[in-house]
Design an enzyme around this catalytic site. Structure first.
Site, mmCIF file in Angstrom:
data_model
loop_
_atom_site.group_PDB
_atom_site.id
_atom_site.type_symbol
_atom_site.label_atom_id
_atom_site.label_comp_id
_atom_site.label_asym_id
_atom_site.label_seq_id
_atom_site.Cartn_x
_atom_site.Cartn_y
_atom_site.Cartn_z
ATOM 1 N N LYS A 1 -14.811 -13.013 2.834
ATOM 2 C CA LYS A 1 -15.054 -14.169 1.955
ATOM 3 C C LYS A 1 -14.488 -15.440 2.588
ATOM 4 O O LYS A 1 -15.175 -16.444 2.698
ATOM 5 C CB LYS A 1 -14.390 -13.957 0.576
ATOM 6 C CG LYS A 1 -14.819 -12.717 -0.166
ATOM 7 C CD LYS A 1 -14.113 -12.583 -1.504
ATOM 8 C CE LYS A 1 -12.627 -12.340 -1.420
ATOM 9 N NZ LYS A 1 -12.204 -11.041 -0.874
ATOM 10 N N ARG B 1 -12.388 -13.495 -10.606
ATOM 11 C CA ARG B 1 -12.013 -12.144 -10.213
ATOM 12 C C ARG B 1 -11.922 -11.200 -11.399
ATOM 13 O O ARG B 1 -11.592 -10.028 -11.241
ATOM 14 C CB ARG B 1 -10.642 -12.205 -9.563
ATOM 15 C CG ARG B 1 -10.628 -11.677 -8.160
ATOM 16 C CD ARG B 1 -9.256 -11.864 -7.640
ATOM 17 N NE ARG B 1 -9.274 -12.858 -6.614
ATOM 18 C CZ ARG B 1 -8.908 -12.626 -5.361
ATOM 19 N NH1 ARG B 1 -8.471 -11.465 -5.014
ATOM 20 N NH2 ARG B 1 -8.976 -13.574 -4.470
ATOM 21 N N ARG C 1 -5.212 -9.102 10.573
ATOM 22 C CA ARG C 1 -5.441 -10.518 10.216
ATOM 23 C C ARG C 1 -4.216 -11.375 10.538
ATOM 24 O O ARG C 1 -3.084 -10.976 10.312
ATOM 25 C CB ARG C 1 -5.746 -10.637 8.722
ATOM 26 C CG ARG C 1 -5.788 -12.096 8.279
ATOM 27 C CD ARG C 1 -6.448 -12.323 6.984
ATOM 28 N NE ARG C 1 -5.860 -11.591 5.880
ATOM 29 C CZ ARG C 1 -6.417 -11.520 4.682
ATOM 30 N NH1 ARG C 1 -7.559 -12.106 4.449
ATOM 31 N NH2 ARG C 1 -5.842 -10.844 3.726
ATOM 32 N N ARG D 1 0.191 -12.306 6.419
ATOM 33 C CA ARG D 1 0.446 -12.577 5.001
ATOM 34 C C ARG D 1 1.373 -11.520 4.385
ATOM 35 O O ARG D 1 1.301 -10.346 4.739
ATOM 36 C CB ARG D 1 -0.887 -12.579 4.240
ATOM 37 C CG ARG D 1 -1.501 -13.946 4.177
ATOM 38 C CD ARG D 1 -2.888 -13.956 3.684
ATOM 39 N NE ARG D 1 -3.148 -13.153 2.498
ATOM 40 C CZ ARG D 1 -4.323 -13.110 1.884
ATOM 41 N NH1 ARG D 1 -5.330 -13.822 2.331
ATOM 42 N NH2 ARG D 1 -4.506 -12.362 0.829
ATOM 43 N N ARG E 1 -4.091 -4.075 -4.330
ATOM 44 C CA ARG E 1 -5.152 -5.094 -4.379
ATOM 45 C C ARG E 1 -6.517 -4.429 -4.481
ATOM 46 O O ARG E 1 -7.390 -4.891 -5.213
ATOM 47 C CB ARG E 1 -5.082 -5.997 -3.141
ATOM 48 C CG ARG E 1 -3.926 -6.978 -3.210
ATOM 49 C CD ARG E 1 -3.528 -7.485 -1.842
ATOM 50 N NE ARG E 1 -4.554 -8.299 -1.209
ATOM 51 C CZ ARG E 1 -4.580 -8.556 0.094
ATOM 52 N NH1 ARG E 1 -3.656 -8.062 0.896
ATOM 53 N NH2 ARG E 1 -5.540 -9.303 0.593
HETATM 54 P P1 AP5 Z 1 -11.079 -12.549 5.408
HETATM 55 O O1 AP5 Z 1 -12.279 -13.417 5.561
HETATM 56 O O2 AP5 Z 1 -9.734 -13.201 5.463
HETATM 57 O O3 AP5 Z 1 -11.197 -11.600 4.126
HETATM 58 P P2 AP5 Z 1 -11.364 -11.945 2.586
HETATM 59 O O4 AP5 Z 1 -12.615 -11.336 2.096
HETATM 60 O O5 AP5 Z 1 -11.185 -13.415 2.351
HETATM 61 O O6 AP5 Z 1 -10.194 -11.068 1.983
HETATM 62 P P3 AP5 Z 1 -8.761 -11.427 1.410
HETATM 63 O O7 AP5 Z 1 -7.842 -10.307 1.776
HETATM 64 O O8 AP5 Z 1 -8.293 -12.806 1.821
HETATM 65 O O9 AP5 Z 1 -9.054 -11.433 -0.063
HETATM 66 P P4 AP5 Z 1 -8.069 -11.293 -1.209
HETATM 67 O O10 AP5 Z 1 -8.974 -11.422 -2.307
HETATM 68 O O11 AP5 Z 1 -7.222 -10.091 -1.236
HETATM 69 O O12 AP5 Z 1 -6.984 -12.466 -0.947
HETATM 70 P P5 AP5 Z 1 -6.792 -13.882 -1.624
HETATM 71 O O13 AP5 Z 1 -6.078 -14.746 -0.683
HETATM 72 O O14 AP5 Z 1 -8.067 -14.370 -2.187
HETATM 73 O O15 AP5 Z 1 -11.162 -11.409 6.555
HETATM 74 C C1 AP5 Z 1 -10.103 -10.472 6.706
HETATM 75 C C2 AP5 Z 1 -9.873 -10.208 8.217
HETATM 76 O O16 AP5 Z 1 -11.003 -9.542 8.768
HETATM 77 C C3 AP5 Z 1 -9.688 -11.481 9.042
HETATM 78 O O17 AP5 Z 1 -8.725 -11.227 10.022
HETATM 79 C C4 AP5 Z 1 -11.086 -11.722 9.677
HETATM 80 O O18 AP5 Z 1 -10.988 -12.358 10.930
HETATM 81 C C5 AP5 Z 1 -11.595 -10.299 9.812
HETATM 82 N N1 AP5 Z 1 -13.054 -10.167 9.607
HETATM 83 C C6 AP5 Z 1 -13.810 -10.719 8.622
HETATM 84 N N2 AP5 Z 1 -15.097 -10.338 8.735
HETATM 85 C C7 AP5 Z 1 -15.138 -9.500 9.815
HETATM 86 C C8 AP5 Z 1 -16.183 -8.760 10.449
HETATM 87 N N3 AP5 Z 1 -17.443 -8.804 10.009
HETATM 88 N N4 AP5 Z 1 -15.864 -7.990 11.532
HETATM 89 C C9 AP5 Z 1 -14.591 -7.928 11.995
HETATM 90 N N5 AP5 Z 1 -13.568 -8.614 11.439
HETATM 91 C C10 AP5 Z 1 -13.840 -9.390 10.370
HETATM 92 O O19 AP5 Z 1 -5.845 -13.501 -2.859
HETATM 93 C C11 AP5 Z 1 -4.484 -13.131 -2.662
HETATM 94 C C12 AP5 Z 1 -3.789 -12.888 -3.994
HETATM 95 O O20 AP5 Z 1 -3.788 -14.088 -4.796
HETATM 96 C C13 AP5 Z 1 -4.415 -11.820 -4.928
HETATM 97 O O21 AP5 Z 1 -4.027 -10.507 -4.578
HETATM 98 C C14 AP5 Z 1 -3.856 -12.285 -6.290
HETATM 99 O O22 AP5 Z 1 -2.516 -11.918 -6.466
HETATM 100 C C15 AP5 Z 1 -3.937 -13.786 -6.184
HETATM 101 N N6 AP5 Z 1 -5.256 -14.300 -6.643
HETATM 102 C C16 AP5 Z 1 -6.193 -14.897 -5.866
HETATM 103 N N7 AP5 Z 1 -7.275 -15.224 -6.605
HETATM 104 C C17 AP5 Z 1 -7.018 -14.813 -7.866
HETATM 105 C C18 AP5 Z 1 -7.759 -14.854 -9.079
HETATM 106 N N8 AP5 Z 1 -8.987 -15.397 -9.140
HETATM 107 N N9 AP5 Z 1 -7.195 -14.327 -10.185
HETATM 108 C C19 AP5 Z 1 -5.946 -13.787 -10.164
HETATM 109 N N10 AP5 Z 1 -5.199 -13.708 -9.054
HETATM 110 C C20 AP5 Z 1 -5.716 -14.227 -7.908
#
Ligand code: AP5
Length: 221
Positions: A13, A87, A126, A159, A170
């Site tokens: 994402k 979410r 990552r 992270r 998660r």
């Molecule tokens: P990346 O693009 O970073 O993955 P992502 O889908 O963004 O996954 P996240 O882990 O960031 O999502 P998340 O939802 O857990 O975290 P968030 O920060 O939103 O890609 C991951 C890795 O893979 C990278 O190294 C990339 O280079 C690599 N990659 C990508 N595509 C690839 C491919 N095709 N091939 C090879 N490598 C690839 O949330 C964190 C925390 O915040 C949550 O746990 C929660 O506590 C809180 N939070 C956030 N939003 C909410 C909400 N709406 N409601 C409540 N709590 C929330």
């Protein structure tokens, strides 16, 4: 154009939000990045959410809605990508209220699909820039200089929630609370699915084509 990006942890994402933002000038609104900025600045909100995030649990719907609405208002003229929001079904309903109030519309919800083994492998490698939040992978998307951001030269860090126990939590939260949103957006006719298992460079043309179709449809009505 305004987008919602869905998908389990590590699906890409953030990676594709950055790509689309660079390509079309849309603003990436990452719920996780906004929360991490609050934690870093040690604000009242940051203090409240730090432990919740590190444990891999979701922050309350109301706290997030307020933060997201404020950011949408700031960037609405440019168009935006909601990365990691909504979410929960409650968040999706709150978002509808925000969009109606601001006279805006979601053009599509793009769902990136991968399996759990891929999540674990991707999050383990990552690295994120401490300064500008740009995302890298030690194997799949390495920076030009190890440990340094290509864009701003900032330090690349792991992270706090990319640790095995938090990743497990998660994924559980995703399956229970977020997955139902796929049907929610399907019923609204807004869902676009992308197989996110292949390499980033292989996904890009498929992704770009979907965006182009949405853009053309919007222009021609
Ligand atoms: P990346 O693009 O970073 O993955 P992502 O889908 O963004 O996954 P996240 O882990 O960031 O999502 P998340 O939802 O857990 O975290 P968030 O920060 O939103 O890609 C991951 C890795 O893979 C990278 O190294 C990339 O280079 C690599 N990659 C990508 N595509 C690839 C491919 N095709 N091939 C090879 N490598 C690839 O949330 C964190 C925390 O915040 C949550 O746990 C929660 O506590 C809180 N939070 C956030 N939003 C909410 C909400 N709406 N409601 C409540 N709590 C929330």
């Amino acid at each position: 154009m305004n987008f919602v990006f869905l998908g389990q942890q590590g699906a890409g994402k953030g990676t594709f939000a950055q790509h689309l933002s660079e390509k079309k000038g849309l603003i990436q609104i990452s719920a996780g990045d906004l929360l991490r900025a609050e934690v870093k600045a040690e604000t009242n909100l940051g203090k409240k959410v730090k432990e919740i995030m590190n444990a891999g649990e979701l922050v309350s719907d109301e706290l997030i809605a307020e933060m997201i609405e404020k950011r949408i208002k700031e960037v609405k003229e440019k168009g935006f990508i909601l990365d990691g929001y909504p979410r929960t079904l409650k968040q999706a309903e709150l978002l509808e209220g925000i969009m109606q109030k601001l006279n805006l519309k979601i053009d599509a919800a793009v769902n990136f699909t991968i399996g759990d083994a891929t999540t674990i492998e991707r999050l383990g490698g990552r690295r994120t820039c401490k300064n500008c939040n740009k995302v890298y992978h030690i194997k799949y998307l390495p920076p030009k200089i190890t440990g340094k951001c290509d864009a701003c030269g900032g330090e690349l860090i792991t992270r706090d929630d990319d640790k095995p126990e938090a990743i497990k939590k998660r994924l559980e939260a995703y399956k229970k609370q977020t997955k139902p949103l796929i049907d929610y957006y399907k019923e609204k006719g807004l869902l676009k699915e992308i197989d996110a298992e292949p390499k980033i460079e292989e996904i890009k043309p498929v992704f770009d084509k979907i965006i182009e179709e949405i853009e053309n449809k919007k222009i021609t009505g």
